[in-house]
Write a protein that holds these residues in place. Structure first.
Motif, mmCIF file in Angstrom:
data_model
loop_
_atom_site.group_PDB
_atom_site.id
_atom_site.type_symbol
_atom_site.label_atom_id
_atom_site.label_comp_id
_atom_site.label_asym_id
_atom_site.label_seq_id
_atom_site.Cartn_x
_atom_site.Cartn_y
_atom_site.Cartn_z
ATOM 1 N N TYR A 222 0.853 -1.189 0.000
ATOM 2 C CA TYR A 222 0.000 0.000 0.000
ATOM 3 C C TYR A 222 0.889 1.240 0.000
ATOM 4 O O TYR A 222 1.699 1.442 0.906
ATOM 5 N N GLU A 225 -3.607 6.387 -1.190
ATOM 6 C CA GLU A 225 -5.051 6.176 -1.232
ATOM 7 C C GLU A 225 -5.551 5.924 -2.648
ATOM 8 O O GLU A 225 -6.581 5.274 -2.840
ATOM 9 N N LEU A 228 -6.703 2.536 -3.840
ATOM 10 C CA LEU A 228 -7.998 2.000 -3.441
ATOM 11 C C LEU A 228 -9.140 2.505 -4.320
ATOM 12 O O LEU A 228 -10.296 2.142 -4.098
ATOM 13 N N LEU A 298 -7.788 -2.754 3.490
ATOM 14 C CA LEU A 298 -6.497 -2.152 3.773
ATOM 15 C C LEU A 298 -5.944 -2.753 5.060
ATOM 16 O O LEU A 298 -6.540 -2.611 6.128
ATOM 17 N N TYR A 300 -3.546 -1.909 7.215
ATOM 18 C CA TYR A 300 -2.728 -0.720 7.464
ATOM 19 C C TYR A 300 -1.481 -1.044 8.280
ATOM 20 O O TYR A 300 -0.397 -0.507 8.015
ATOM 21 N N ILE A 305 -2.387 -4.091 0.825
ATOM 22 C CA ILE A 305 -3.785 -4.282 0.459
ATOM 23 C C ILE A 305 -4.014 -5.779 0.272
ATOM 24 O O ILE A 305 -3.218 -6.460 -0.385
#
Length: 340
Positions: A222, A225, A228, A298, A300, A305
């Protein structure tokens, strides 16, 4: 629409989940997946108002053919809502009347009120017009709430029979846990990609038909943003599927069907971002395709991802419950913090 009978309830319930009691004394719910009992006055159910309710709650499930409604509706009057009827798995209780006085139209839910893991949705309004406005604005919320409950019930059933060695391997090599029923076999376990598959047969219209259920889970770093965004998720899906399904003997591979607009549901946001995508898949260079459900979350803590892409191939078969099974599996994926 089918008229509710106690005999039908008992037969469906016993076949679905047995007739045990939990420690609190509640018996198991009755009915099959997708069944909803609507409790409402008969004159309302059999008139134009009832027709409107039926249209709302038998809205088609996205991206499946032959078309199927979200729910199979049963009916009971308030007077007959007693005994075994109260144990129906999903209940929509519609209450209209002057006794509500000046109360604003409301929707509330109750869990395990009359049966274990049952859900009852109460809709209350003073007039038919108020009730129609209420349900027209909130029916998708009700559909999602009931379907989420059905998904959790399906997860419980699927978790009973699993191959512990497969689960341990996934946890150790992939860094997440998930439900993998023993009927699913691992086709690919390489790097950041896991592909599990189930081939089975179902009997429909006196014919034996074969079905294929595939789940492909990929993980990738990831970085922002933007990764996504729907467009980028679909690009990544196509990259992964082409890499593992390309057949150079006839130039065929599986990809997202671009002619069908996806149905997207954002389940949660922020650092716990989760998204559901329902769409169609196709096999480039061949006449094959079907429904697909993706679950993107996600992770995090691990800066990655987790992208689960599940699909069904079952020409001519009803697919609502097949998709529900796949949904239950991919939404069971839980990341393990490997950064600790």
């Amino acid at each position: 629409m089918r008229a509710l009978t106690i005999l039908l309830l008992v037969v469906l319930g016993l076949s679905a989940c047995g007739d045990y009691e939990n420690r609190g004394g509640l018996k198991a719910y009755l009915g099959d997946f997708g069944d909803v009992l609507v409790v409402i006055d008969r004159d309302l159910w059999e008139g134009d108002f009832g027709d409107s309710i039926k249209i709302l709650f038998t809205d088609y499930v996205p991206a499946i053919m032959p078309a199927q409604g979200q729910f199979d509706l049963e009916f009971s009057t308030p007077e007959n809502f007693k005994g075994s009827a109260k144990r129906f798995r999903n209940v929509l209780h519609i209450d209209i009347g002057d006794k509500l006085n000046n109360q604003k139209p409301t929707i509330t839910t109750s869990k395990s009120e009359y049966a274990l893991d049952q859900i009852v949705v109460y809709a209350k309004a003073k007039t038919k017009e108020d009730m129609l406005n209420l349900l027209s604005n909130r029916y998708k919320d009700i559909i999602n709430r009931v379907n989420d409950e059905e998904m959790e019930r399906k997860q419980k059933l699927l978790s009973f029979r699993q191959d512990s060695s497969v689960l341990e391997t996934i946890e150790r090599k992939k860094g997440y846990t998930m439900i993998v029923p023993s009927s699913y076999k691992v086709l690919i376990d390489s790097g950041n990609v896991l592909w599990v598959n189930k081939v089975s047969s179902v009997r429909q219209d006196d014919l034996e038909k074969y079905t294929v259920r595939d789940i492909v889970i990929s993980t990738y770093e990831y970085e922002s943003e933007e990764m996504l965004a729907l467009e980028n998720i679909l690009i990544k899906k196509n990259e992964v599927l082409r890499a593992i399904t390309f057949d150079d003997s006839n130039n065929t591979f599986i990809r997202h069907q671009e002619k069908h607009d996806p149905t997207v549901r954002i389940i949660s946001g922020g650092n716990d971002y989760k998204m559901e995508i329902r769409s169609l898949w196709t096999k480039e260079g061949a006449f094959q395709g079907g429904p697909s459900i993706q679950y993107i979350q996600l992770d995090y803590d691990n800066r990655r991802i987790i992208h689960a892409d599940a699909r069904v191939y079952a020409p001519g078969n009803y697919k609502r419950e097949m998709i529900r099974e796949l949904e239950a599996i991919i939404k069971s994926i839980t990341p393990i913090n490997t950064k600790e």
